[in-house]
Design an enzyme around this catalytic site. Structure first.
Site, PDB file in Angstrom:
ATOM      1  N   HIS A   1       0.811  -1.215   0.000  1.00 26.06           N
ATOM      2  CA  HIS A   1       0.000   0.000   0.000  1.00 26.06           C
ATOM      3  C   HIS A   1       0.844   1.265   0.000  1.00 26.06           C
ATOM      4  CE1 HIS A   1      -2.220  -3.307   1.983  1.00 26.06           C
ATOM      5  NE2 HIS A   1      -3.213  -2.859   1.243  1.00 26.06           N
TER       6      HIS A   1
ATOM      7  N   HIS B   1      -5.562   0.652  -2.741  1.00 27.44           N
ATOM      8  CA  HIS B   1      -6.400   0.721  -3.924  1.00 27.44           C
ATOM      9  C   HIS B   1      -6.217   2.085  -4.578  1.00 27.44           C
ATOM     10  CE1 HIS B   1      -8.789   2.213  -0.522  1.00 27.44           C
ATOM     11  NE2 HIS B   1      -9.585   2.852  -1.365  1.00 27.44           N
TER      12      HIS B   1
ATOM     13  N   GLY C   1     -10.789  -0.080  -8.291  1.00 32.76           N
ATOM     14  CA  GLY C   1     -11.579   0.861  -9.051  1.00 32.76           C
ATOM     15  C   GLY C   1     -11.130   1.047 -10.485  1.00 32.76           C
TER      16      GLY C   1
ATOM     17  N   MET D   1     -11.674  -6.815  -9.917  1.00 35.99           N
ATOM     18  CA  MET D   1     -12.604  -7.688  -9.194  1.00 35.99           C
ATOM     19  C   MET D   1     -14.016  -7.472  -9.734  1.00 35.99           C
ATOM     20  SD  MET D   1     -11.102  -7.342  -5.294  1.00 35.99           S
ATOM     21  CE  MET D   1     -12.399  -8.341  -4.591  1.00 35.99           C
ATOM     22  N   SER D   2     -14.707  -6.480  -9.183  1.00 35.61           N
ATOM     23  CA  SER D   2     -16.116  -6.271  -9.535  1.00 35.61           C
ATOM     24  C   SER D   2     -16.295  -5.855 -10.986  1.00 35.61           C
ATOM     25  CB  SER D   2     -16.749  -5.225  -8.609  1.00 35.61           C
ATOM     26  OG  SER D   2     -16.065  -3.986  -8.708  1.00 35.61           O
TER      27      SER D   2
END
Length: 212
Positions: free
Chosen positions: A107, A127, A161, A181-182
């Site tokens: 991170h 992220h 994102g 991912m999504s």
């Protein structure tokens, strides 16, 4: 010659096992790696799910197991993705030798330096943008991603994102790839979504770039 940026698909833990197997089998030609990131599953459950994925046609050379080094080694996966609460990268490297591709979740630039010094083959940085998987946590942005890319002595994969629209901006930082991912797992048409990411990566590639 420059190589095409990688696309990593991460399971989001929301789909039923059967649904994710069908999705992964359909989209794997469009992605470079598929991560089993199922934090609620036991080692035994994760092992059996990995075997089902392999039997469904997902190549072992594309399969990465999140956190569980033992499961990754048992199923002959390509690699293991270490999180903050996983084994230290140095210990995992000692146990696995050179048989697995070792990823480390980071991170910050300092964490990417540490991961590389411990033997990680790549860092997963996130992220980058606001993410539904990290509600309430502020994104780190492209500036911090670029700092990690410049500091790391190993490839950095960006997570969080990322869409086909903003993927070129992410790759302009020097990131070696993107993780999703999504954007695929939550899409109404996962295969079309995966193709959109593949097209975005190809369009962002330097002239003469080729697939790894």
């Amino acid at each position: 010659m420059d190589r095409l940026a990688e696309i990593h698909l991460l399971s989001d833990g929301k789909l039923a096992a059967e649904e994710f197997v069908v999705l992964a089998a359909a989209v794997h030609p469009q992605v470079d790696y598929i991560h089993l990131r199922e934090k609620k599953l036991s080692a035994q459950e994760l092992y059996h799910l990995a075997l089902i994925l392999l039997n469904a046609g997902v190549p072992a050379c594309k399969l990465i197991i999140n956190d569980r080094l033992d499961v990754a080694m048992a199923v002959g996966a390509a690699g293991v993705q270490l999180a903050g609460n996983s084994l230290p990268a140095a210990a995992a490297r000692l146990a696995a030798g050179c048989s697995l591709r070792l990823g480390s979740s980071v991170h910050s630039a300092s964490e990417s330096i540490d991961a590389a010094s411990q033997g990680a083959d790549y860092c997963l940085f996130g992220h980058v943008y606001p993410s539904t998987s990290k509600p309430g946590l502020k994104e780190r942005g492209l500036t911090q991603l670029k700092e990690a890319v410049l500091a790391a002595r190993t490839p950095v994969i960006a997570l969080g994102g990322i869409t086909p629209h903003n993927a070129p901006h992410v790759l302009q930082t020097g990131a070696a790839g993107i993780a999703v991912m999504s954007g695929i797992c939550g899409a109404a048409d996962p295969l079309s979504a995966a193709r959109a990411y593949r097209n975005a990566v190809m369009e962002a590639a330097p002239e003469g770039g080729e697939k790894a």
